[in-house]
Design an enzyme around this catalytic site. Structure first.
Site: not given
Ligand code: AP5
Ligand code: ZN
Length: 218
Positions: A13, A88, A123, A156, A167
């Site tokens: 994402k 979410r 990552r 992270r 997760r």
């Molecule tokens: P990346 O692009 O970083 O993936 P992402 O989908 O953004 O993953 P996140 O881990 O950031 O998502 P998340 O939803 O768990 O975390 P968030 O920050 O929202 O890519 C991942 C890796 O893959 C990278 O190394 C990249 O280089 C690689 N990659 C990308 N594309 C690729 C491809 N095509 N092929 C190969 N490799 C590739 O949330 C974190 C925490 O915050 C949650 O756990 C929760 O505690 C809290 N939180 C956030 N939002 C909410 C909410 N709305 N409600 C409640 N709690 C929340």
């Molecule tokens: Zn992200």
């Protein structure tokens, strides 16, 4: 344009959000990035969410809804925005609907669990800019490291394998139901509902980017 990027942790994402926001000149609203900034700053919000996030749990709906409400009222959102990591839960999606925020698209990036574990364990993040890399799939360019703040890339805290597994469970349990939510809304009220698109998120970052742009241009 206003859109939601849906997908499991590590689906890509954040990676695709950067391209989409540049292409359509809109702002990225990543609730995860906002919360991590608060933790880094050590402010009241940060102190409240630190433990929850490192355990891979979700922060409370009320807190997130308030955070998003404030964010989208900012002037830089006038031209449109992309939600990354929000909504979410069904409660969050209902709050968005009730607030009358019209959305153009919901785009799901689908990636299987095994691939996610591999991606997240490799990552690395540049804390100054929020740029995301992968040790094998998307190694950082030396220029990226040199031209920025000089901070080293970090891993992270929630990317440890057992936390990633948790997760993923939380995702399947609480967030995946949003796919049916948006699909059904589109079936029932195609005039009002955002267009729903699903993309297979496995392949090169560039291939996926092309599919994403195509879906959003349709
Ligand atoms: P990346 O692009 O970083 O993936 P992402 O989908 O953004 O993953 P996140 O881990 O950031 O998502 P998340 O939803 O768990 O975390 P968030 O920050 O929202 O890519 C991942 C890796 O893959 C990278 O190394 C990249 O280089 C690689 N990659 C990308 N594309 C690729 C491809 N095509 N092929 C190969 N490799 C590739 O949330 C974190 C925490 O915050 C949650 O756990 C929760 O505690 C809290 N939180 C956030 N939002 C909410 C909410 N709305 N409600 C409640 N709690 C929340
Ligand atoms: Zn992200």
């Amino acid at each position: 344009m206003r859109l939601i990027l849906l997908g499991a942790p590590g689906a890509g994402k954040g990676t695709q959000a950067r391209f989409i926001c540049e292409r359509f000149d809109i702002v990225q609203i990543s609730t995860g990035d906002m919360l991590r900034a608060a933790v880094k700053e050590g402010n009241e919000l940060g102190l409240r969410v630190k433990e929850i996030m490192s355990a891979g749990q979700l922060v409370s709906d009320d807190l997130i809804i308030e955070l998003v409400r404030e964010r989208i009222a900012q002037p830089d959102c006038a031209n449109g925005f992309l939600f990354d990591g929000f909504p979410r839960t069904i409660v969050q999606a209902d709050a968005l609907k009730e607030a009358g925020i019209d959305l153009d698209h919901v785009l799901e990036i689908h990636v299987a669990d095994e691939e996610i574990i591999n991606r997240l364990s490799g990552r690395r993040v540049h804390p100054g800019s929020g740029r995301v890399y992968h040790v094998d799939n998307q190694p950082p360019l030396q220029a990226d490291i040199d031209n920025e703040t000089g901070e080293p890339l970090i891993q992270r805290e929630d990317d440890r394998e057992e936390t990633v597994r948790h997760r993923l469970e939380v995702y399947h349990d609480q967030t995946e139901p949003l796919i049916a939510y948006y699909q059904q809304w589109q079936e029932q009220a195609p005039e009002q509902a955002p267009a729903f698109h699903r993309i297979e998120g496995v392949g090169s970052v560039e291939d996926i980017r092309a599919q994403v742009i195509e879906a959003l241009s349709s």
